[in-house]
Design an enzyme around this catalytic site. Sequence first.
Site, mmCIF file in Angstrom:
data_model
loop_
_atom_site.group_PDB
_atom_site.id
_atom_site.type_symbol
_atom_site.label_atom_id
_atom_site.label_comp_id
_atom_site.label_asym_id
_atom_site.label_seq_id
_atom_site.Cartn_x
_atom_site.Cartn_y
_atom_site.Cartn_z
ATOM 1 N N ARG A 1 47.290 16.773 70.076
ATOM 2 C CA ARG A 1 48.782 17.138 69.570
ATOM 3 C C ARG A 1 49.091 18.636 69.855
ATOM 4 O O ARG A 1 48.294 19.402 69.950
ATOM 5 C CB ARG A 1 48.833 17.041 68.059
ATOM 6 C CG ARG A 1 48.282 15.603 67.636
ATOM 7 C CD ARG A 1 48.542 15.415 65.999
ATOM 8 N NE ARG A 1 48.102 14.120 65.584
ATOM 9 C CZ ARG A 1 46.924 13.703 65.081
ATOM 10 N NH1 ARG A 1 46.134 14.503 65.186
ATOM 11 N NH2 ARG A 1 46.632 12.621 64.770
ATOM 12 N N LYS B 1 45.137 16.498 61.695
ATOM 13 C CA LYS B 1 45.954 16.116 60.494
ATOM 14 C C LYS B 1 44.833 15.997 59.309
ATOM 15 O O LYS B 1 43.919 15.430 59.530
ATOM 16 C CB LYS B 1 46.645 15.095 60.883
ATOM 17 C CG LYS B 1 47.959 15.392 61.652
ATOM 18 C CD LYS B 1 48.788 14.047 61.645
ATOM 19 C CE LYS B 1 50.057 14.182 62.269
ATOM 20 N NZ LYS B 1 50.891 12.993 62.309
ATOM 21 N N HIS C 1 54.216 15.767 74.000
ATOM 22 C CA HIS C 1 53.963 14.573 73.610
ATOM 23 C C HIS C 1 53.529 13.431 74.621
ATOM 24 O O HIS C 1 52.971 12.594 74.460
ATOM 25 C CB HIS C 1 54.882 14.062 72.501
ATOM 26 C CG HIS C 1 54.356 13.203 71.169
ATOM 27 N ND1 HIS C 1 53.082 13.737 70.545
ATOM 28 C CD2 HIS C 1 54.594 11.983 70.917
ATOM 29 C CE1 HIS C 1 52.870 12.477 69.863
ATOM 30 N NE2 HIS C 1 53.667 11.710 70.048
ATOM 31 N N ARG D 1 50.478 13.696 76.110
ATOM 32 C CA ARG D 1 49.348 12.895 75.224
ATOM 33 C C ARG D 1 49.503 11.412 75.084
ATOM 34 O O ARG D 1 48.390 10.829 75.253
ATOM 35 C CB ARG D 1 49.748 13.401 73.748
ATOM 36 C CG ARG D 1 48.949 12.602 72.407
ATOM 37 C CD ARG D 1 49.326 13.368 71.131
ATOM 38 N NE ARG D 1 49.098 12.568 70.026
ATOM 39 C CZ ARG D 1 47.861 12.513 69.519
ATOM 40 N NH1 ARG D 1 46.702 13.336 69.814
ATOM 41 N NH2 ARG D 1 47.566 11.715 68.414
ATOM 42 N N HIS E 1 43.752 9.412 65.331
ATOM 43 C CA HIS E 1 44.718 8.463 64.515
ATOM 44 C C HIS E 1 43.735 8.128 63.498
ATOM 45 O O HIS E 1 42.533 7.585 63.546
ATOM 46 C CB HIS E 1 45.086 7.356 65.345
ATOM 47 C CG HIS E 1 46.219 7.520 66.460
ATOM 48 N ND1 HIS E 1 46.491 6.881 67.461
ATOM 49 C CD2 HIS E 1 47.086 8.640 66.540
ATOM 50 C CE1 HIS E 1 47.565 7.322 68.103
ATOM 51 N NE2 HIS E 1 47.830 8.463 67.546
ATOM 52 N N TYR F 1 49.669 1.366 72.142
ATOM 53 C CA TYR F 1 49.384 1.393 73.594
ATOM 54 C C TYR F 1 48.878 -0.068 74.109
ATOM 55 O O TYR F 1 48.206 0.045 75.174
ATOM 56 C CB TYR F 1 48.324 2.383 73.795
ATOM 57 C CG TYR F 1 48.691 3.842 73.500
ATOM 58 C CD1 TYR F 1 49.675 4.362 74.332
ATOM 59 C CD2 TYR F 1 48.398 4.399 72.407
ATOM 60 C CE1 TYR F 1 50.042 5.816 74.070
ATOM 61 C CE2 TYR F 1 48.767 5.533 71.845
ATOM 62 C CZ TYR F 1 49.523 6.373 72.863
ATOM 63 O OH TYR F 1 50.233 7.653 72.560
#
Length: 315
Positions: free
Chosen positions: A161, A185, A256, A259, A282, A291
């Site tokens: 990210r 995150k 992004h 990415r 994730h 995806y």
Amino acid sequence: MAPRVSRRTAIDDFLDMMAAERGASINTLAAYRRDLDDYRAWLAATGHDEASVVTNAIRAYLADLAGRGLKASSAARKLSALRQFHAFLYREGRRSDDPTVIIEGPKRSRPLPKSLGVDDVDRLLAVAAEGCGDASRPLADRIAAARLSALLELVYATGLRVSELVTLPTEAVRSGRDTMMVRGKGRKERLVVLSPAAIAAVQRYRDLTTPKGGPRPKFLFPAEGAAGHLSRQVFARDLKRCAAAAGLDPERISPHVLRHAFASHLLQNGADLRIVQQLLGHADVATTQIYTHVLDERSRSMVRDLHPLTDTDDR
């Protein structure tokens, strides 16, 4: 007159849990509070409360959101907040059931992520690296080129990210190692793999910015300012300039998008979806499943190319 005593609510306790146990950011907590305050206001206005509200009443709340003109994506976000809140109440013994379990979210179409072809990325990387080793150019220009080259090689090699990329500590990329630990995150750490090109680009950048034997800065991409590191906005601006120089539409290019290119190109070459999930950081594979359009196309190609019944001349 006695001082007014503030009364804690179940929402306050839920947000405390999200901060302490899941490492939710200030912005995430603020978004949860807005959604849950709206929910609580609706409950109070309709004679309900979170301790006894039933499934049909929550469906009525979702219908009310639709009546206010809320988009399906926004309603789905609010429902996600309600699910987590009611799951918390159930786990804490404040309710004997979870009324959100059987509620289906609003139907919404999820747009495919913007991405780039391999040739486009190759062109972008080549343009970014131009001039890094040209000793006739001013040092400031060479440093700017080397920094952008290192940023692009890193994000395409790892799928970081942009917030993770610009805040990398200077010791994240170590000599003789082709892996790097990233804190993403929720302060969760994951291991990513560095390509030889990314390692070389970082070393080239370091050679231009760090005196031999001199102290290294805290961040790999330092900058003046309170944060001490390169801002996301500056990186995005430099990337768009590079895209224009490479003959690509700058409106299609962002950190992004790179990415997304990392993930899409891995899947095109046979990577497992679960591995890509781990590399992207994730928490849920459902996020990575955006995806699957890549996998679907690869499956169709395999059937067309390999299945004997697709050869109509032999039938």
